[in-house]
Design a protein around this motif. Sequence first.
Motif, PDB file in Angstrom:
ATOM      1  N   LYS A  13     103.906  96.056   4.641  1.00  0.00           N
ATOM      2  CA  LYS A  13     103.276  97.376   4.779  1.00  0.00           C
ATOM      3  C   LYS A  13     102.017  97.297   5.644  1.00  0.00           C
ATOM      4  O   LYS A  13     101.844  98.085   6.571  1.00  0.00           O
ATOM      5  N   GLY A  14     101.151  96.324   5.330  1.00  0.00           N
ATOM      6  CA  GLY A  14      99.899  96.183   6.078  1.00  0.00           C
ATOM      7  C   GLY A  14     100.160  95.846   7.537  1.00  0.00           C
ATOM      8  O   GLY A  14      99.528  96.406   8.442  1.00  0.00           O
ATOM      9  N   THR A  15     101.107  94.947   7.784  1.00  0.00           N
ATOM     10  CA  THR A  15     101.445  94.530   9.156  1.00  0.00           C
ATOM     11  C   THR A  15     101.919  95.741   9.963  1.00  0.00           C
ATOM     12  O   THR A  15     101.484  95.963  11.095  1.00  0.00           O
ATOM     13  N   GLN A  16     102.787  96.539   9.383  1.00  0.00           N
ATOM     14  CA  GLN A  16     103.314  97.707  10.104  1.00  0.00           C
ATOM     15  C   GLN A  16     102.244  98.797  10.248  1.00  0.00           C
ATOM     16  O   GLN A  16     102.175  99.470  11.278  1.00  0.00           O
ATOM     17  N   SER A  30      94.587 102.016   2.934  1.00  0.00           N
ATOM     18  CA  SER A  30      95.122 100.987   2.048  1.00  0.00           C
ATOM     19  C   SER A  30      94.242 100.893   0.814  1.00  0.00           C
ATOM     20  O   SER A  30      93.077 100.480   0.906  1.00  0.00           O
ATOM     21  N   THR A  31      94.787 101.275  -0.349  1.00  0.00           N
ATOM     22  CA  THR A  31      93.975 101.195  -1.569  1.00  0.00           C
ATOM     23  C   THR A  31      93.661  99.735  -1.902  1.00  0.00           C
ATOM     24  O   THR A  31      92.591  99.444  -2.428  1.00  0.00           O
ATOM     25  N   GLY A  32      94.571  98.819  -1.549  1.00  0.00           N
ATOM     26  CA  GLY A  32      94.294  97.392  -1.781  1.00  0.00           C
ATOM     27  C   GLY A  32      93.056  96.953  -1.000  1.00  0.00           C
ATOM     28  O   GLY A  32      92.155  96.303  -1.533  1.00  0.00           O
ATOM     29  N   LEU A  35      89.884  98.456  -2.518  1.00  0.00           N
ATOM     30  CA  LEU A  35      89.494  97.785  -3.770  1.00  0.00           C
ATOM     31  C   LEU A  35      88.906  96.403  -3.473  1.00  0.00           C
ATOM     32  O   LEU A  35      87.928  95.994  -4.096  1.00  0.00           O
ATOM     33  N   ARG A  36      89.482  95.684  -2.490  1.00  0.00           N
ATOM     34  CA  ARG A  36      88.939  94.355  -2.143  1.00  0.00           C
ATOM     35  C   ARG A  36      87.532  94.489  -1.561  1.00  0.00           C
ATOM     36  O   ARG A  36      86.661  93.677  -1.845  1.00  0.00           O
ATOM     37  N   GLU A  37      87.316  95.538  -0.761  1.00  0.00           N
ATOM     38  CA  GLU A  37      85.975  95.769  -0.201  1.00  0.00           C
ATOM     39  C   GLU A  37      84.971  95.996  -1.324  1.00  0.00           C
ATOM     40  O   GLU A  37      83.871  95.450  -1.305  1.00  0.00           O
ATOM     41  N   GLY A  56      97.197  90.537 -10.854  1.00  0.00           N
ATOM     42  CA  GLY A  56      98.348  91.191 -10.229  1.00  0.00           C
ATOM     43  C   GLY A  56      98.755  92.472 -10.927  1.00  0.00           C
ATOM     44  O   GLY A  56      99.825  93.027 -10.663  1.00  0.00           O
ATOM     45  N   GLU A  57      97.879  92.949 -11.838  1.00  0.00           N
ATOM     46  CA  GLU A  57      98.193  94.210 -12.529  1.00  0.00           C
ATOM     47  C   GLU A  57      97.675  95.392 -11.716  1.00  0.00           C
ATOM     48  O   GLU A  57      96.873  95.213 -10.804  1.00  0.00           O
ATOM     49  N   LEU A  58      98.104  96.602 -12.093  1.00  0.00           N
ATOM     50  CA  LEU A  58      97.632  97.785 -11.374  1.00  0.00           C
ATOM     51  C   LEU A  58      96.282  98.250 -11.907  1.00  0.00           C
ATOM     52  O   LEU A  58      96.033  98.235 -13.112  1.00  0.00           O
ATOM     53  N   PRO A  86     101.002 106.116  -3.007  1.00  0.00           N
ATOM     54  CA  PRO A  86     100.902 105.998  -4.453  1.00  0.00           C
ATOM     55  C   PRO A  86     101.733 104.841  -5.012  1.00  0.00           C
ATOM     56  O   PRO A  86     102.665 104.380  -4.368  1.00  0.00           O
ATOM     57  N   ARG A  87     101.382 104.414  -6.217  1.00  0.00           N
ATOM     58  CA  ARG A  87     102.083 103.312  -6.867  1.00  0.00           C
ATOM     59  C   ARG A  87     102.603 103.695  -8.240  1.00  0.00           C
ATOM     60  O   ARG A  87     103.231 102.882  -8.909  1.00  0.00           O
ATOM     61  N   THR A  88     102.304 104.901  -8.677  1.00  0.00           N
ATOM     62  CA  THR A  88     102.821 105.415  -9.960  1.00  0.00           C
ATOM     63  C   THR A  88     103.187 106.881  -9.740  1.00  0.00           C
ATOM     64  O   THR A  88     102.718 107.503  -8.764  1.00  0.00           O
ATOM     65  N   ALA A 125     102.511  82.178   2.074  1.00  0.00           N
ATOM     66  CA  ALA A 125     102.185  81.631   3.406  1.00  0.00           C
ATOM     67  C   ALA A 125     101.168  82.509   4.142  1.00  0.00           C
ATOM     68  O   ALA A 125     100.853  82.259   5.298  1.00  0.00           O
ATOM     69  N   ARG A 126     100.650  83.557   3.481  1.00  0.00           N
ATOM     70  CA  ARG A 126      99.782  84.515   4.189  1.00  0.00           C
ATOM     71  C   ARG A 126      98.322  84.060   4.243  1.00  0.00           C
ATOM     72  O   ARG A 126      97.786  83.525   3.299  1.00  0.00           O
ATOM     73  N   SER A 127      97.682  84.316   5.381  1.00  0.00           N
ATOM     74  CA  SER A 127      96.221  84.198   5.456  1.00  0.00           C
ATOM     75  C   SER A 127      95.716  85.342   6.333  1.00  0.00           C
ATOM     76  O   SER A 127      96.492  85.977   7.053  1.00  0.00           O
ATOM     77  N   VAL A 135      96.457  89.755  10.008  1.00  0.00           N
ATOM     78  CA  VAL A 135      97.244  89.000   9.030  1.00  0.00           C
ATOM     79  C   VAL A 135      98.077  87.917   9.720  1.00  0.00           C
ATOM     80  O   VAL A 135      98.738  88.185  10.730  1.00  0.00           O
ATOM     81  N   TYR A 136      98.041  86.693   9.163  1.00  0.00           N
ATOM     82  CA  TYR A 136      98.806  85.565   9.703  1.00  0.00           C
ATOM     83  C   TYR A 136      99.797  85.069   8.662  1.00  0.00           C
ATOM     84  O   TYR A 136      99.738  85.453   7.493  1.00  0.00           O
ATOM     85  N   ASN A 137     100.685  84.220   9.102  1.00  0.00           N
ATOM     86  CA  ASN A 137     101.664  83.643   8.197  1.00  0.00           C
ATOM     87  C   ASN A 137     101.960  82.217   8.659  1.00  0.00           C
ATOM     88  O   ASN A 137     102.253  82.006   9.844  1.00  0.00           O
ATOM     89  N   THR A 171     103.614  88.921 -11.661  1.00  0.00           N
ATOM     90  CA  THR A 171     103.084  90.140 -12.303  1.00  0.00           C
ATOM     91  C   THR A 171     103.122  91.305 -11.319  1.00  0.00           C
ATOM     92  O   THR A 171     103.457  92.438 -11.682  1.00  0.00           O
ATOM     93  N   ARG A 172     102.778  91.042 -10.046  1.00  0.00           N
ATOM     94  CA  ARG A 172     102.776  92.120  -9.044  1.00  0.00           C
ATOM     95  C   ARG A 172     104.188  92.670  -8.841  1.00  0.00           C
ATOM     96  O   ARG A 172     104.388  93.873  -8.693  1.00  0.00           O
ATOM     97  N   LEU A 173     105.151  91.754  -8.809  1.00  0.00           N
ATOM     98  CA  LEU A 173     106.541  92.206  -8.610  1.00  0.00           C
ATOM     99  C   LEU A 173     107.007  93.025  -9.808  1.00  0.00           C
ATOM    100  O   LEU A 173     107.652  94.069  -9.651  1.00  0.00           O
ATOM    101  N   LEU A 199     113.529  93.048   6.199  1.00  0.00           N
ATOM    102  CA  LEU A 199     113.812  91.621   6.376  1.00  0.00           C
ATOM    103  C   LEU A 199     113.906  91.211   7.842  1.00  0.00           C
ATOM    104  O   LEU A 199     113.935  90.026   8.163  1.00  0.00           O
ATOM    105  N   GLY A 200     113.966  92.199   8.733  1.00  0.00           N
ATOM    106  CA  GLY A 200     114.052  91.881  10.163  1.00  0.00           C
ATOM    107  C   GLY A 200     112.741  91.321  10.681  1.00  0.00           C
ATOM    108  O   GLY A 200     111.759  91.202   9.940  1.00  0.00           O
ATOM    109  N   THR A 201     112.697  90.998  11.960  1.00  0.00           N
ATOM    110  CA  THR A 201     111.440  90.528  12.558  1.00  0.00           C
ATOM    111  C   THR A 201     110.429  91.675  12.539  1.00  0.00           C
ATOM    112  O   THR A 201     110.811  92.842  12.388  1.00  0.00           O
TER     113      THR A 201
END
Length: 215
Positions: A13-16, A30-32, A35-37, A56-58, A86-88, A125-127, A135-137, A171-173, A199-201
Motif C-alpha cells: 500500500k505504502g509503495t503504491q 497513512s494512519t500508520g 501514528l509513528r510520527e 501489532g494490534e489496532l 479505514p481498518r474497521t 526484509a523491509r527497511s 521503502v527498501y527491501n 498479530t497484524r495479520l 503479487l506482481g512486480t
Amino acid sequence: MNIILLGPPGAGKGTQARHLVETRNMVQLSTGDMLREAKDSGTEMGNMVAGVMARGELVTDEIVIGLIREKLKGDNKGGFIFDGFPRTLEQADALERLMQDEGKTLDAVIEMRVDDEALVERITARSTCAGCGEVYNDKTKPVPADGKCTNCGKKTEFTRRADDNEESLKTRLMAYYKQTSPLIGYYYAKKMLNSVNGLGTVEAVQGEIAGVLGG
Ligand code: AP5
C-alpha cells in the motif's frame, strides 16, 4: 479522485501510494505514518499507542478517526489516498460521514491481494530511509551499497520498524482478517471494490492500479 488502498500488512500500500503521490499529485493519508510520527515525537497520544503498535494490534477507532478528521479539511484537487485507513467497519462509516461533511466523495476502493507467505517475506526484509521514508527491501530493492538513498540522495540510516518481526506480524495479520477484511464485502456491496493482484512486480501493480483509475 479520492481512493482507499486496502490490503494486509506488506501488501504494498505504502509503495503504491508514494508512486501515486509522485505521478498524480495526490495526497497520501497513512494512519500508520501519522501514528509513528506521534510516537517518535513523544506526544501523549504517541506514548499511549507505542505498545499497541509494537504488538501489532489496532489502535482505537477514536484516535485514528480523529487523525483523519484533521487532514480532510481544505481543498485538495489531486485527491486523497487513504493508506491503512479505514481498518474497521466503524472507521469506514466514520470516513463516509467525514467526507460528506467536507463535501467530498470516495471514488474507488482498491484491494491489493497478496498471500500470507509473500507478506512474511516482504515485511521481514523491509527497511526505510530515515530521511525521506523511501521503502527498501533486502530482496527486491536493496539499500544502495554507497549508503545513499536513491530518492533523497542523502547518506542516511535505513531503519527497521518495531513491528516488522514474525511475532507482531502474526498479530497484524490476525487483526487484518478479523477486523479489516469485512470491509471487502462492505465496499463490494457499495459497488466500489476493485481488486488487483498485489503479487506482481511493483510496476505491474502500478499498471493495474492505473487501469482502475482510468489510465
Ligand atoms: P501501517 O503502517 O498501516 O502498516 P500495515 O498496514 O501493516 O502496512 P505496512 O506499512 O506494513 O505495509 P504496506 O502495505 O504499506 O507495504 P509496503 O509498501 O511498505 O500500520 C502499522 C500499525 O499502526 C498497525 O498495526 C496499527 O497498530 C496501527 N494503525 C495504523 N492504521 C490504523 C487504523 N486505521 N486503525 C487502527 N490502527 C491503525 O511494502 C512492504 C515491503 O514489500 C517493502 O519492503 C516493499 O519494498 C516490498 N514491496 C512492495 N510492493 C512489492 C511488490 N509488488 N513486489 C515485491 N516487493 C514489494
